[in-house]
Design a protein around this motif. Structure first.
Motif, mmCIF file in Angstrom:
data_model
loop_
_atom_site.group_PDB
_atom_site.id
_atom_site.type_symbol
_atom_site.label_atom_id
_atom_site.label_comp_id
_atom_site.label_asym_id
_atom_site.label_seq_id
_atom_site.Cartn_x
_atom_site.Cartn_y
_atom_site.Cartn_z
ATOM 1 N N MET A 1 0.857 -1.200 0.000
ATOM 2 C CA MET A 1 0.000 0.000 0.000
ATOM 3 C C MET A 1 0.886 1.242 0.000
ATOM 4 S SD MET A 1 -3.237 0.647 2.537
ATOM 5 C CE MET A 1 -4.041 -0.931 2.332
ATOM 6 N N ARG A 2 0.735 2.136 -0.998
ATOM 7 C CA ARG A 2 1.582 3.323 -1.052
ATOM 8 C C ARG A 2 1.150 4.306 0.029
ATOM 9 N NH1 ARG A 2 2.851 8.236 -3.575
ATOM 10 N NH2 ARG A 2 0.699 8.775 -3.986
ATOM 11 N N GLN A 3 2.178 4.904 0.674
ATOM 12 C CA GLN A 3 1.846 5.866 1.720
ATOM 13 C C GLN A 3 1.289 7.149 1.087
ATOM 14 O OE1 GLN A 3 5.213 6.502 4.241
ATOM 15 N NE2 GLN A 3 4.129 8.086 5.370
ATOM 16 N N LEU A 4 0.354 7.775 1.762
ATOM 17 C CA LEU A 4 -0.186 9.036 1.239
ATOM 18 C C LEU A 4 0.553 10.171 1.924
ATOM 19 C CD1 LEU A 4 -2.551 10.086 -0.584
ATOM 20 C CD2 LEU A 4 -3.811 10.405 1.521
ATOM 21 N N PHE A 5 1.205 11.029 1.143
ATOM 22 C CA PHE A 5 1.943 12.133 1.736
ATOM 23 C C PHE A 5 1.045 13.349 1.897
ATOM 24 C CE2 PHE A 5 5.163 9.369 -0.041
ATOM 25 C CZ PHE A 5 5.966 9.192 1.070
ATOM 26 N N ARG A 6 1.438 14.225 2.795
ATOM 27 C CA ARG A 6 0.578 15.356 3.143
ATOM 28 C C ARG A 6 0.134 16.174 1.949
ATOM 29 N NH1 ARG A 6 2.298 19.116 8.088
ATOM 30 N NH2 ARG A 6 0.533 20.351 7.434
ATOM 31 N N ASN A 7 1.058 16.338 0.996
ATOM 32 C CA ASN A 7 0.704 17.211 -0.126
ATOM 33 C C ASN A 7 0.105 16.458 -1.307
ATOM 34 O OD1 ASN A 7 1.477 19.449 1.258
ATOM 35 N ND2 ASN A 7 3.622 19.247 0.638
ATOM 36 N N ASP A 8 -0.012 15.127 -1.182
ATOM 37 C CA ASP A 8 -0.642 14.378 -2.278
ATOM 38 C C ASP A 8 -2.104 14.759 -2.364
ATOM 39 O OD1 ASP A 8 1.598 13.033 -2.864
ATOM 40 O OD2 ASP A 8 0.954 11.095 -2.086
ATOM 41 N N ARG A 9 -2.607 14.894 -3.573
ATOM 42 C CA ARG A 9 -4.026 15.177 -3.744
ATOM 43 C C ARG A 9 -4.745 13.860 -3.979
ATOM 44 N NH1 ARG A 9 -5.328 20.537 -3.797
ATOM 45 N NH2 ARG A 9 -7.384 19.646 -3.993
ATOM 46 N N MET A 10 -5.931 13.725 -3.388
ATOM 47 C CA MET A 10 -6.709 12.505 -3.601
ATOM 48 C C MET A 10 -7.227 12.474 -5.033
ATOM 49 S SD MET A 10 -7.008 10.704 -0.794
ATOM 50 C CE MET A 10 -8.609 9.921 -0.652
ATOM 51 N N TRP A 11 -7.644 13.605 -5.527
ATOM 52 C CA TRP A 11 -8.033 13.712 -6.935
ATOM 53 C C TRP A 11 -7.745 15.145 -7.364
ATOM 54 C CZ3 TRP A 11 -11.438 12.639 -2.996
ATOM 55 C CH2 TRP A 11 -12.317 13.656 -2.630
ATOM 56 N N ARG A 12 -7.509 15.305 -8.686
ATOM 57 C CA ARG A 12 -7.085 16.621 -9.189
ATOM 58 C C ARG A 12 -8.260 17.399 -9.755
ATOM 59 N NH1 ARG A 12 -3.165 13.706 -13.069
ATOM 60 N NH2 ARG A 12 -4.846 12.217 -12.695
ATOM 61 N N ALA A 13 -8.035 18.717 -9.901
ATOM 62 C CA ALA A 13 -9.030 19.568 -10.564
ATOM 63 C C ALA A 13 -8.689 19.625 -12.051
ATOM 64 C CB ALA A 13 -8.991 20.955 -9.955
ATOM 65 N N HIS A 14 -9.704 19.741 -12.897
ATOM 66 C CA HIS A 14 -9.485 19.774 -14.352
ATOM 67 C C HIS A 14 -10.349 20.853 -14.972
ATOM 68 C CE1 HIS A 14 -7.574 15.753 -14.379
ATOM 69 N NE2 HIS A 14 -8.449 15.492 -13.425
ATOM 70 N N GLU A 15 -9.873 21.378 -16.106
ATOM 71 C CA GLU A 15 -10.777 22.164 -16.955
ATOM 72 C C GLU A 15 -11.804 21.179 -17.512
ATOM 73 O OE1 GLU A 15 -10.814 25.416 -17.577
ATOM 74 O OE2 GLU A 15 -9.197 25.504 -16.077
ATOM 75 N N LEU A 16 -13.041 21.634 -17.688
ATOM 76 C CA LEU A 16 -14.051 20.746 -18.282
ATOM 77 C C LEU A 16 -13.849 20.741 -19.798
ATOM 78 C CD1 LEU A 16 -16.520 19.056 -17.385
ATOM 79 C CD2 LEU A 16 -17.927 21.067 -17.861
ATOM 80 N N LYS A 17 -13.638 19.565 -20.383
ATOM 81 C CA LYS A 17 -13.406 19.493 -21.834
ATOM 82 C C LYS A 17 -14.755 19.534 -22.577
ATOM 83 C CE LYS A 17 -9.150 16.869 -21.454
ATOM 84 N NZ LYS A 17 -9.167 16.255 -20.128
ATOM 85 N N GLY A 18 -14.664 19.627 -23.887
ATOM 86 C CA GLY A 18 -15.890 19.726 -24.693
ATOM 87 C C GLY A 18 -16.544 18.392 -24.950
ATOM 88 N N ALA A 19 -15.784 17.285 -24.785
ATOM 89 C CA ALA A 19 -16.365 15.966 -25.100
ATOM 90 C C ALA A 19 -15.665 14.869 -24.312
ATOM 91 C CB ALA A 19 -16.215 15.681 -26.595
ATOM 92 N N TYR A 20 -16.443 13.848 -23.978
ATOM 93 C CA TYR A 20 -15.914 12.653 -23.288
ATOM 94 C C TYR A 20 -16.605 11.429 -23.869
ATOM 95 C CZ TYR A 20 -14.205 15.936 -19.762
ATOM 96 O OH TYR A 20 -13.568 16.964 -19.123
ATOM 97 N N ASP A 21 -15.987 10.263 -23.662
ATOM 98 C CA ASP A 21 -16.674 9.030 -24.079
ATOM 99 C C ASP A 21 -17.904 8.795 -23.201
ATOM 100 O OD1 ASP A 21 -14.773 8.622 -25.990
ATOM 101 O OD2 ASP A 21 -13.561 7.255 -24.761
ATOM 102 N N VAL A 22 -17.712 9.010 -21.904
ATOM 103 C CA VAL A 22 -18.833 8.797 -20.967
ATOM 104 C C VAL A 22 -18.921 10.003 -20.035
ATOM 105 C CG1 VAL A 22 -19.806 7.286 -19.185
ATOM 106 C CG2 VAL A 22 -18.421 6.286 -21.016
ATOM 107 N N VAL A 23 -20.116 10.549 -19.898
ATOM 108 C CA VAL A 23 -20.352 11.604 -18.896
ATOM 109 C C VAL A 23 -21.301 11.014 -17.858
ATOM 110 C CG1 VAL A 23 -21.361 13.876 -18.456
ATOM 111 C CG2 VAL A 23 -19.979 13.500 -20.514
ATOM 112 N N ILE A 24 -20.854 11.041 -16.606
ATOM 113 C CA ILE A 24 -21.675 10.486 -15.517
ATOM 114 C C ILE A 24 -22.166 11.651 -14.661
ATOM 115 C CG2 ILE A 24 -21.699 8.950 -13.509
ATOM 116 C CD1 ILE A 24 -19.448 7.328 -14.852
ATOM 117 N N ILE A 25 -23.471 11.773 -14.555
ATOM 118 C CA ILE A 25 -24.050 12.842 -13.715
ATOM 119 C C ILE A 25 -24.274 12.243 -12.331
ATOM 120 C CG2 ILE A 25 -25.927 14.506 -13.468
ATOM 121 C CD1 ILE A 25 -26.450 14.122 -16.515
ATOM 122 N N GLY A 26 -23.588 12.814 -11.349
ATOM 123 C CA GLY A 26 -23.651 12.278 -9.989
ATOM 124 C C GLY A 26 -22.347 11.568 -9.658
#
Ligand code: PYC
Length: 404
Positions: A1-26
């Motif tokens: 199990m990799r250790q989680l460091f203080r500055n690691d982000r659990m998930w990143r922020a992104h610009e919203l793109k114009g298209a995706y294969d799958v868009v999940i609402i919720g």
């Protein structure tokens, strides 16, 4: 199990793109699980998960985190058991401790009719290989030494359906663990991104309109709870759903004394003790439809008095918090999963009533299979949206929860 460091982000922020294969609402547990299994099992990673709030803001953060598979219908038992098995593996798979405690689950029967219903469930469960059996007060008292098994209460306990593999999990850990795993596969999570419309043309949900712009989609999934029918209406699809709040509360922490989930359908109450020592106490659904996520005093009183019928020694314990989640109830108390007939690329994972949290891994795993392969997995075929038109209901009311 990799250790989680203080500055690691659990998930990143992104610009919203114009298209995706799958868009999940919720982006609650159901949306996250669908994205996770699409990415992990089928290599589909150009996915945007949209949520109008922060992660865990909706039903995923407002439930009582109970897991079990002791349902009544064969369809329900098979499905929830698959989900329980996926939960059993999930901490190791995600490399993230979900604090799943299989402490056992007891559904109490206080009347002859209730016990007869529990017997039917026990038999169906056993036929399908689920560990579940009827036990009587002497054994109940041994498993739960502090419960009042005497004949003093208004509704004395006559028997219980005992389901040893049931238990509780840390609900926010499930949300965070899945979100982290999705992020690592390149799947984008977009909190504070509200779906405001769906553009439909040529039998397809072509794009999801959001407060951050339009997003074209190969496939659109509605994995919302509470707003499931509103999102479906945006695509011109109607759902047989009514929405009710479900309230719960948590007490101050106590020394460990309760190592099982206790449910009483007659008293409309369920109680468990978390790893932090708090008691989580839940109620039946509010009797009126609403989208309110606030607690009410009459329901708090009802939860407290029902819990005291079972554990009178708790009479001076303080309640710390009370909340409500909103539940989309279907006519047969079973969920609605799969592609909607009206459109070629619009799938739903909705109608979870008061039992959605425990279902998320299996719903996500098999909906992902349906989306990726175009084939309907047997295990969720009974829950497809067209069952209402075909009058093939899956009557799960007696076992879906205590809460109706
Ligand atoms: O289905 O186990 C259940 C449940 C517990 C609380 C609400 N639903």
């Amino acid at each position: 199990m990799r250790q989680l460091f203080r500055n690691d982000r659990m998930w990143r922020a992104h610009e919203l793109k114009g298209a995706y294969d799958v868009v999940i609402i919720g982006a609650g547990v159901h949306g996250l699980a669908t994205a996770y299994y699409l990415g992990r099992r089928y290599g589909v990673r150009k996915i945007a998960l949209l949520d109008k709030g922060y992660l865990g803001y909706g039903a995923s953060g407002r439930n009582t985190a109970i897991l079990r598979s002791n349902y009544r219908t064969p369809e329900g038992v098979r499905f929830y058991n698959a989900s329980l098995k996926l939960y059993e593996e999930l901490s190791a798979e995600l490399g993230w401790n979900l604090l799943f405690s299989q402490c056992g689950h007891l559904t109490l029967g206080h009347t002859d009719t209730a016990v007869a219903g529990l017997r039917v469930r026990a038999e169906t469960n056993q036929l399908l290989g689920v560990d579940s059996r009827i036990i009587y007060p002497a054994e109940i008292q041994k498993l739960v030494p502090h419960i009042d098994c005497s004949d003093r209460p208004r509704y004395p306990i006559m028997a219980a359906l005992y389901h040893p593999p049931g238990g509780i999990i840390r609900h926010d850990a499930v949300v965070w663990g899945l979100a982290r795993a999705c992020d690592r596969m390149g799947i984008e999570i977009h909190p504070l991104t509200e779906a405001t419309g769906i553009r439909v043309a040529r039998r397809r949900a072509e794009a999801v309109m959001t407060n951050r712009g339009a997003v074209a989609a190969g496939t659109v999934v509605n994995a919302t709870a509470g707003w499931a029918s509103t999102i479906c209406q945006m695509a011109g699809v109607s759902m047989p759903i009514v929405t009710h709040p479900l309230q719960a509360c948590v007490t101050e922490p106590l020394k460990p004394f309760l190592d099982a989930v206790i449910v009483s359908a007659s008293l409309h109450v369920y109680v468990n003790q978390t790893g932090r020592g708090e008691l989580v106490i839940g109620s039946e659904i509010d009797p009126y439809q609403s989208y309110s996520m606030k607690g009410t005093l009459p329901t708090l009183e009802q939860m407290a008095s029902s819990a005291l019928e079972l554990f009178p020694q708790l009479h001076n314990i303080r309640v710390l918090r009370q909340w409500a989640g909103i539940c989309d109830m279907t006519p047969d108390f079973a969920p609605i999963i799969g592609r909607c007939e009206e459109l070629d690329n619009f799938h739903v994972d909705v109608g979870w009533g008061t039992y959605g949290f425990k279902a998320a891994p299996a719903a996500g795993r098999y909906l992902a299979e349906w989306i990726a392969t175009g084939k309907v997995p047997d295990i969720i075929a009974a829950f497809s949206p067209e069952r209402f038109r075909r009058r093939r209901l899956v009557g799960e009311k007696a076992a879906a929860a205590v809460s109706h």
